[in-house]
Write a protein that holds these residues in place. Structure first.
Motif, mmCIF file in Angstrom:
data_model
loop_
_atom_site.group_PDB
_atom_site.id
_atom_site.type_symbol
_atom_site.label_atom_id
_atom_site.label_comp_id
_atom_site.label_asym_id
_atom_site.label_seq_id
_atom_site.Cartn_x
_atom_site.Cartn_y
_atom_site.Cartn_z
ATOM 1 N N PHE A 1 21.217 -13.969 76.442
ATOM 2 C CA PHE A 1 21.194 -13.634 75.027
ATOM 3 C C PHE A 1 20.229 -14.570 74.321
ATOM 4 O O PHE A 1 20.425 -15.780 74.307
ATOM 5 C CB PHE A 1 22.601 -13.747 74.444
ATOM 6 C CG PHE A 1 23.586 -12.836 75.132
ATOM 7 C CD1 PHE A 1 23.712 -11.522 74.733
ATOM 8 C CD2 PHE A 1 24.349 -13.286 76.193
ATOM 9 C CE1 PHE A 1 24.597 -10.668 75.377
ATOM 10 C CE2 PHE A 1 25.242 -12.450 76.845
ATOM 11 C CZ PHE A 1 25.360 -11.133 76.433
ATOM 12 N N ASP A 2 19.172 -13.996 73.750
ATOM 13 C CA ASP A 2 18.097 -14.778 73.147
ATOM 14 C C ASP A 2 18.143 -14.629 71.628
ATOM 15 O O ASP A 2 18.160 -13.505 71.110
ATOM 16 C CB ASP A 2 16.750 -14.279 73.687
ATOM 17 C CG ASP A 2 15.595 -15.215 73.372
ATOM 18 O OD1 ASP A 2 15.728 -16.095 72.499
ATOM 19 O OD2 ASP A 2 14.526 -15.050 73.998
ATOM 20 N N THR A 3 18.137 -15.754 70.923
ATOM 21 C CA THR A 3 18.122 -15.720 69.459
ATOM 22 C C THR A 3 16.747 -15.344 68.919
ATOM 23 O O THR A 3 16.619 -14.985 67.754
ATOM 24 C CB THR A 3 18.564 -17.069 68.859
ATOM 25 O OG1 THR A 3 17.720 -18.095 69.400
ATOM 26 C CG2 THR A 3 20.013 -17.360 69.172
ATOM 27 N N TYR B 1 21.505 -11.392 68.764
ATOM 28 C CA TYR B 1 20.791 -11.744 69.988
ATOM 29 C C TYR B 1 20.053 -10.542 70.559
ATOM 30 O O TYR B 1 20.514 -9.401 70.451
ATOM 31 C CB TYR B 1 21.775 -12.242 71.054
ATOM 32 C CG TYR B 1 22.657 -13.353 70.571
ATOM 33 C CD1 TYR B 1 22.257 -14.678 70.672
ATOM 34 C CD2 TYR B 1 23.892 -13.069 69.988
ATOM 35 C CE1 TYR B 1 23.067 -15.707 70.198
ATOM 36 C CE2 TYR B 1 24.705 -14.086 69.522
ATOM 37 C CZ TYR B 1 24.286 -15.398 69.625
ATOM 38 O OH TYR B 1 25.093 -16.407 69.153
ATOM 39 N N LYS C 1 28.375 -11.035 73.159
ATOM 40 C CA LYS C 1 28.004 -12.260 73.888
ATOM 41 C C LYS C 1 29.253 -12.990 74.378
ATOM 42 O O LYS C 1 29.346 -13.377 75.543
ATOM 43 C CB LYS C 1 27.168 -13.167 72.990
ATOM 44 C CG LYS C 1 26.726 -14.471 73.641
ATOM 45 C CD LYS C 1 25.884 -15.286 72.661
ATOM 46 C CE LYS C 1 25.344 -16.561 73.260
ATOM 47 N NZ LYS C 1 26.369 -17.593 73.462
#
Length: 194
Positions: A186-188, A4, A173
């Motif tokens: 949290f960005d993929t 992430y 995370k």
């Protein structure tokens, strides 16, 4: 295993009022390096992985920026650093300490820690693709990390991204979510700036 990009919540203020020039001025009070050298060091810090611990005061005194005190987040993204209140620091210190250094802050009397990430992860360069504009490299189109390398890391940076962005695995995370720590998402999408 998930990877992430660690991002600030939308519509948030920077937590502290401490730009590169002011930080260099404050660090220059410790006569290790002159102010111009410090500015250059700070500008290149994300990629050069320079430790600030030896030149950091017992605590760096600074102010909140804008209405950031009202946000009252546990974790704040500040440039390429993470700024943690003491709840977040006490929760995450054991997991993060091997990947960087904690630098004490005194923000208008509130104790905080600034985390300087000093760990890169290996990219899987066969799966990373450069973007081009008019025949010249224009950043990354895709970013993928080597899973054999990231399996041993909780938080890390990318050399292909110039060290400017913090990335993490599921371990961080889940720790943040389990302890209800606020302030980050949290960005993929590892390359999305927003």
């Amino acid at each position: 295993m998930g990877i992430y990009q660690i991002k600030a919540q939308e519509n948030t203020y920077d937590i502290i009022d401490l730009d590169v020039v002011v930080l260099a001025e404050k660090l220059a009070e410790n006569p290790t390096l002159d102010e111009d050298t410090l500015i250059e060091l700070l500008m290149n810090l994300p990629f050069d992985n320079t430790s600030l611990k030896s030149m950091w005061p017992d605590e760096m005194v600074c102010n909140y920026f804008g209405k950031s005190k009202e946000q009252n987040y546990d974790i704040n993204v500040y440039a390429n650093f993470l700024v943690l209140n003491m709840k977040a620091y006490n929760t995450l210190h054991g997991e993060l300490k091997e990947f960087g250094e904690f630098l004490p802050l005194n923000v208008e009397g509130d104790k905080m820690m600034m985390f300087n990430l000093l760990t890169f992860a290996q990219e899987n360069k066969t799966l990373c693709e450069m973007s081009y504009l008019d025949g010249f490299e224009n950043g990354l189109k895709t970013l993928c990390f080597d899973e054999a390398d990231t399996v041993t890391k909780t938080i890390f940076k990318s050399k292909l991204q110039g060290g400017m962005t913090n990335y993490c695995t599921d371990k961080l995370k889940h720790l943040v979510e389990k302890n209800d720590l606020s302030g980050v998402k949290f960005d993929t999408d590892l390359l999305d700036y927003f």
